[in-house]
Design a protein around this motif. Structure first.
Motif, PDB file in Angstrom:
ATOM      1  N   ARG A   1       0.841  -1.215   0.000  1.00  0.00           N
ATOM      2  CA  ARG A   1       0.000   0.000   0.000  1.00  0.00           C
ATOM      3  C   ARG A   1       0.860   1.243   0.000  1.00  0.00           C
ATOM      4  NH1 ARG A   1      -2.855   0.169   5.288  1.00  0.00           N
ATOM      5  NH2 ARG A   1      -1.295  -1.347   5.934  1.00  0.00           N
ATOM      6  N   PHE A   2       2.125   1.087   0.401  1.00  0.00           N
ATOM      7  CA  PHE A   2       2.958   2.277   0.635  1.00  0.00           C
ATOM      8  C   PHE A   2       4.062   2.468  -0.400  1.00  0.00           C
ATOM      9  CE2 PHE A   2       1.132   0.794   4.585  1.00  0.00           C
ATOM     10  CZ  PHE A   2       0.484   1.929   5.008  1.00  0.00           C
TER      11      PHE A   2
ATOM     12  N   SER B   1       2.134   7.140  10.561  1.00  0.00           N
ATOM     13  CA  SER B   1       1.314   8.352  10.584  1.00  0.00           C
ATOM     14  C   SER B   1      -0.008   8.045   9.889  1.00  0.00           C
ATOM     15  CB  SER B   1       2.044   9.488   9.863  1.00  0.00           C
ATOM     16  OG  SER B   1       1.133  10.533   9.614  1.00  0.00           O
TER      17      SER B   1
ATOM     18  N   PRO C   1       0.792   9.151   5.599  1.00  0.00           N
ATOM     19  CA  PRO C   1       1.793   8.082   5.683  1.00  0.00           C
ATOM     20  C   PRO C   1       3.152   8.542   5.164  1.00  0.00           C
ATOM     21  CG  PRO C   1      -0.254   7.227   4.790  1.00  0.00           C
ATOM     22  CD  PRO C   1      -0.423   8.714   4.898  1.00  0.00           C
TER      23      PRO C   1
ATOM     24  N   THR D   1       8.385   4.691   0.643  1.00  0.00           N
ATOM     25  CA  THR D   1       8.041   3.517   1.462  1.00  0.00           C
ATOM     26  C   THR D   1       7.214   3.885   2.696  1.00  0.00           C
ATOM     27  OG1 THR D   1      10.164   3.753   2.595  1.00  0.00           O
ATOM     28  CG2 THR D   1      10.085   2.197   0.767  1.00  0.00           C
ATOM     29  N   GLY D   2       6.496   4.984   2.642  1.00  0.00           N
ATOM     30  CA  GLY D   2       5.684   5.405   3.790  1.00  0.00           C
ATOM     31  C   GLY D   2       6.557   5.655   5.004  1.00  0.00           C
ATOM     32  N   ASP D   3       6.136   5.150   6.148  1.00  0.00           N
ATOM     33  CA  ASP D   3       6.902   5.357   7.382  1.00  0.00           C
ATOM     34  C   ASP D   3       7.923   4.255   7.641  1.00  0.00           C
ATOM     35  OD1 ASP D   3       5.880   7.816   8.480  1.00  0.00           O
ATOM     36  OD2 ASP D   3       3.966   6.777   8.646  1.00  0.00           O
ATOM     37  N   ALA D   4       7.981   3.281   6.726  1.00  0.00           N
ATOM     38  CA  ALA D   4       8.977   2.210   6.905  1.00  0.00           C
ATOM     39  C   ALA D   4      10.300   2.650   6.299  1.00  0.00           C
ATOM     40  CB  ALA D   4       8.495   0.933   6.235  1.00  0.00           C
ATOM     41  N   MET D   5      11.386   2.162   6.869  1.00  0.00           N
ATOM     42  CA  MET D   5      12.687   2.400   6.244  1.00  0.00           C
ATOM     43  C   MET D   5      12.664   1.811   4.843  1.00  0.00           C
ATOM     44  SD  MET D   5      15.588   0.589   5.478  1.00  0.00           S
ATOM     45  CE  MET D   5      15.687  -0.812   6.551  1.00  0.00           C
ATOM     46  N   GLY D   6      12.018   0.634   4.701  1.00  0.00           N
ATOM     47  CA  GLY D   6      11.597   0.195   3.387  1.00  0.00           C
ATOM     48  C   GLY D   6      12.368  -0.894   2.682  1.00  0.00           C
ATOM     49  N   MET D   7      13.420  -1.416   3.297  1.00  0.00           N
ATOM     50  CA  MET D   7      14.227  -2.414   2.577  1.00  0.00           C
ATOM     51  C   MET D   7      13.429  -3.667   2.221  1.00  0.00           C
ATOM     52  SD  MET D   7      17.763  -2.048   2.073  1.00  0.00           S
ATOM     53  CE  MET D   7      16.857  -2.194   0.604  1.00  0.00           C
ATOM     54  N   ASN D   8      12.634  -4.178   3.184  1.00  0.00           N
ATOM     55  CA  ASN D   8      11.831  -5.371   2.889  1.00  0.00           C
ATOM     56  C   ASN D   8      10.802  -5.063   1.815  1.00  0.00           C
ATOM     57  OD1 ASN D   8      13.054  -7.076   4.709  1.00  0.00           O
ATOM     58  ND2 ASN D   8      11.771  -6.388   6.406  1.00  0.00           N
ATOM     59  N   MET D   9      10.164  -3.921   1.998  1.00  0.00           N
ATOM     60  CA  MET D   9       9.088  -3.501   1.104  1.00  0.00           C
ATOM     61  C   MET D   9       9.595  -3.408  -0.345  1.00  0.00           C
ATOM     62  SD  MET D   9       6.903  -0.109   1.785  1.00  0.00           S
ATOM     63  CE  MET D   9       6.284  -0.427   3.392  1.00  0.00           C
TER      64      MET D   9
ATOM     65  N   GLY E   1       8.202  -1.099  11.612  1.00  0.00           N
ATOM     66  CA  GLY E   1       9.034  -2.224  11.175  1.00  0.00           C
ATOM     67  C   GLY E   1      10.348  -2.307  11.937  1.00  0.00           C
TER      68      GLY E   1
HETATM   69  P1  ADP Z   1      11.087  -2.386   6.178  1.00  0.00           P
HETATM   70  O1  ADP Z   1      10.765  -2.451   4.730  1.00  0.00           O
HETATM   71  O2  ADP Z   1      11.514  -1.038   6.660  1.00  0.00           O
HETATM   72  O3  ADP Z   1      12.002  -3.464   6.626  1.00  0.00           O
HETATM   73  P2  ADP Z   1       8.668  -3.698   6.625  1.00  0.00           P
HETATM   74  O4  ADP Z   1       8.226  -3.668   5.209  1.00  0.00           O
HETATM   75  O5  ADP Z   1       9.157  -4.968   7.206  1.00  0.00           O
HETATM   76  O6  ADP Z   1       9.738  -2.560   6.924  1.00  0.00           O
HETATM   77  O7  ADP Z   1       7.522  -3.138   7.585  1.00  0.00           O
HETATM   78  C1  ADP Z   1       6.604  -2.237   7.170  1.00  0.00           C
HETATM   79  C2  ADP Z   1       5.240  -2.856   7.409  1.00  0.00           C
HETATM   80  O8  ADP Z   1       4.445  -1.873   8.032  1.00  0.00           O
HETATM   81  C3  ADP Z   1       4.557  -3.245   6.105  1.00  0.00           C
HETATM   82  O9  ADP Z   1       3.897  -4.453   6.278  1.00  0.00           O
HETATM   83  C4  ADP Z   1       3.565  -2.116   5.903  1.00  0.00           C
HETATM   84  O10 ADP Z   1       2.428  -2.555   5.205  1.00  0.00           O
HETATM   85  C5  ADP Z   1       3.227  -1.719   7.315  1.00  0.00           C
HETATM   86  N1  ADP Z   1       2.810  -0.311   7.480  1.00  0.00           N
HETATM   87  C6  ADP Z   1       1.770   0.129   8.187  1.00  0.00           C
HETATM   88  N2  ADP Z   1       1.659   1.465   8.134  1.00  0.00           N
HETATM   89  C7  ADP Z   1       2.694   1.896   7.401  1.00  0.00           C
HETATM   90  C8  ADP Z   1       3.138   3.181   6.996  1.00  0.00           C
HETATM   91  N3  ADP Z   1       2.509   4.312   7.359  1.00  0.00           N
HETATM   92  N4  ADP Z   1       4.242   3.244   6.247  1.00  0.00           N
HETATM   93  C9  ADP Z   1       4.889   2.137   5.881  1.00  0.00           C
HETATM   94  N5  ADP Z   1       4.518   0.916   6.224  1.00  0.00           N
HETATM   95  C10 ADP Z   1       3.433   0.767   6.975  1.00  0.00           C
END
Ligand code: ADP
Length: 605
Positions: free
Chosen positions: A352-353, A551, A555, A376-384, A530
């Motif tokens: 979604r992000f 947020s 997001p 990647t929204g609020d995630a650092m995002g590497m997994n995403m 995350g």
């Molecule tokens: P990273 O990619 O940083 O390692 P992950 O992808 O493991 O983090 O964790 C992010 C998770 O949080 C995802 O499953 C995502 O769908 C969920 N999530 C919920 N709200 C948000 C947001 N505002 N921004 C980013 N991810 C979000």
């Protein structure tokens, strides 16, 4: 303080220390018995002092108390009626009064049993004393040569199993309601068997959590096994007081405890009109104090301004083709603006992000490195981003069937390594942060002058780093602040490498009176969801900054604000350290804060 719980000392004649050592080194059966010692000795109860069963003595004393009370009240009433003085007592009156007092004392002890027990237990607090002889033994054991792990896992470590090194209070199991209780004897026996199996290599340590379904117990068993295998004590590293469920499958495998790092607060940092108390987890003396001084200078000068330049996490797989020509075919396909929408649709479908921002390709012969960049929204995002990249690679296979995916990461990303691509293109959040520090503040708070700072910055951070061939290291100590804030807020500390890329600029402004300082940081990689951000302590630090979790309204805004705060804190850190160097105070203040008056030779083992 870590105090090892000891079983009560035997009442028999004391054994000499050699015997004691011998006992500690006996075979596995005795080791097993010692592990069972982890439970506290049965707690003495007041009723244990009585020769009769509790229900019988309770009955006797209850009956006695109420019957003699009834008898005495009757006697009292008769004396008043007959005008007999109350102090004239018959033998039966005396017996009744004594019985009343005795039964009262018993009942007081019965109801206030915990209270009474505390008096009984107090003299025996030697349960908790560290026996000097045992202490020496454990220290001796610590000096045993380390065995090679491969040998350890393959065979039992020695003919006589290593002694039990477990220290600290006995592990407790926790009910779903969070009430902890000591393990029952059966559980302890099972634990001892598991410890032996892990030590002998019959049971894989990594399976403890899934087998037991109890993460604390698994950590406790693994810890004991590790101590026996290595012959080294983990005394000093806490086991209890941590929620091991919260790290399962997410943050850390095969835990045996946790390392404590103090958290200090620098601030208030006045940034974009808001005040922030910045948590910094560090063991480096002077760092928080120095950053705090920088915050004070910024505050006194009206605050700093932070601007986010870009926000995009990257992942770059490496793919190989039979020819360089085919590799370039894919490069042109991916970089063609006409194909972007289709690729974005495929890329974005698993989150979604995640939103694809761009694709940058680099060729090395017949190998193609594809650097995807996305929000990647609020995630650092590497997994995403990795998941999304996989979608695209799967999609490309239909048109580029000769494409061989060598790796989902081909280092052109570039994650956790110093790389010019991050320094130039940016990765994560790119932020610039600035402040104008008045001459008065430079003189009074920072104890230096504007020309001294400008000159030092030019010769150290710019020229000196150029001389050193620095890559993104045009600063005094950005990594110090970045690492401390990263650890406090649950970021990936290894990403400190690119996140600390920073160029610090200083210039005299307002007719040369005041100082303009800026930090430009192109690749701050942070998230507020995350990874380690959801752990209790780290999430408390994020909460302190007002950026905890996702947020809801916008997001990504929490993570972006966190990156801006990191840059603001770096600005404060740069200002203060540069001033200390310009004023020639660095060595003096480090001697004061980094070296306490404690005699380190006493701490050394
Ligand atoms: P990273 O990619 O940083 O390692 P992950 O992808 O493991 O983090 O964790 C992010 C998770 O949080 C995802 O499953 C995502 O769908 C969920 N999530 C919920 N709200 C948000 C947001 N505002 N921004 C980013 N991810 C979000």
């Amino acid at each position: 303080m870590d105090v090892r719980r000891r079983p009560p000392k035997p009442s028999g004649p004391p054994t000499n220390s050699l015997d004691h050592h011998h006992q500690q080194n006996k075979g596995s059966s005795s080791a097993s018995a010692r592990v069972l010692d982890r439970s506290p000795s049965p707690t003495p109860k007041a009723s244990d002092a009585l020769p009769l069963p509790l229900y019988l003595t309770n009955g006797i004393f209850f009956t006695l108390f109420f019957s003699v009370a009834y008898y005495l009240l009757h006697r009292w009433r008769d004396k008043i009626r007959n005008s007999t003085p109350l102090h004239v007592l018959t033998l039966s009156d005396l017996a009744a009064i004594l019985s009343l007092i005795a039964s009262f004392i018993y009942l007081l002890g019965f109801f206030g049993i915990d209270f009474v027990q505390s008096f009984i237990a107090r003299p025996s607090n030697d349960h908790w004393d560290v026996d000097v002889e045992d202490e020496r033994f454990i220290l001796d054991e610590d000096r045993r040569p380390r065995r090679l792990p491969s040998v350890v896992s393959a065979t039992p470590i020695s003919p006589s199993p290593a002694p039990k090194l477990m220290e600290g209070p006995p592990p407790t199991t926790t009910t779903p309601l969070g009430i902890s209780h000591p393990p029952c004897p059966k559980e302890e026996e099972a634990d001892e068997e598991l410890v032996n199996s892990v030590v002998s290599g019959d049971f894989p340590s990594y399976s403890l959590e899934s087998t037991l379904g109890d993460c604390l117990r698994a950590a406790s068993i693994r810890r004991e096994a590790v101590q026996r295998i290595t012959g080294r004590s983990l005394s000093g590293m806490p086991l209890d007081g941590f929620d091991y469920d919260s790290i399962l499958g997410q943050c850390c495998e095969m835990p045996v405890g946790y390392v404590q790092i103090p958290v200090g607060i620098a601030g208030p940092l006045l940034l974009n009109g808001c005040e922030y108390s910045v948590p910094m987890a560090t063991t480096e003396g002077c760092l928080v104090a120095s950053t705090n001084r920088g915050c004070k200078a910024i505050y006194a000068s009206g605050g700093a301004t932070g601007i986010l330049l870009r926000d995009g996490m990257t992942r770059a797989p490496v793919v190989r083709f039979p020819t360089a020509k085919r590799a370039t075919d894919l490069k042109f396909f991916l970089e063609d603006p006409l194909n972007f929408d289709t690729l974005a649709l495929v890329f974005n479908k698993s989150s979604r992000f995640a939103r694809l921002q761009g694709i940058q390709c680099s060729i090395a012969g017949k190998n193609l490195y594809i650097r995807f960049s996305c929000s990647t929204g609020d995630a650092m995002g590497m997994n995403m981003v990795s998941k999304c990249v996989q979608n695209v690679l799967d999609f490309l296979r239909s048109d580029f069937s000769d494409m061989d995916v060598i790796g989902i990461s081909g280092n052109f990303c570039s994650d956790k390594k110093p790389a010019a691509v991050n320094w130039i293109e940016g990765r994560g959040k790119s932020v610039v942060c600035e402040a104008t520090i008045s001459e008065e503040v430079v003189n009074k708070v920072l104890k230096t002058t504007v020309p001294a700072l400008v000159e030092l910055n030019m010769l150290k951070n710019l020229t000196g780093s150029a001389v050193a061939g620095a890559l993104g290291g045009f600063n005094a100590h950005a990594a110090n602040i970045v690492s401390a804030v990263f650890i406090a807020t649950g970021q990936d500390p290894a990403q400190n490498i690119e996140s600390s890329h920073c160029i610090t600029m200083m210039e005299a402004v307002n007719n040369g009176k005041d100082l303009h300082i800026s930090v430009t940081m192109p690749s701050i990689e942070v998230g507020t969801v995350g990874g380690g951000t959801q752990l209790a302590s780290q999430s408390a630090c994020l909460n302190l900054l007002g950026v905890k979790g996702a947020s809801k309204e916008s997001p990504g805004s929490n993570a972006r604000l966190l990156a801006t705060i990191v840059a603001g804190a770096v600005l404060a850190g740069e200002l203060s350290l540069m001033s200390a160097i310009a004023a020639g105070q660095l060595v003096k203040s480090h001697m004061k804060y980094n070296r306490s008056s404690r005699d380190v030779t006493k701490i050394a083992s």
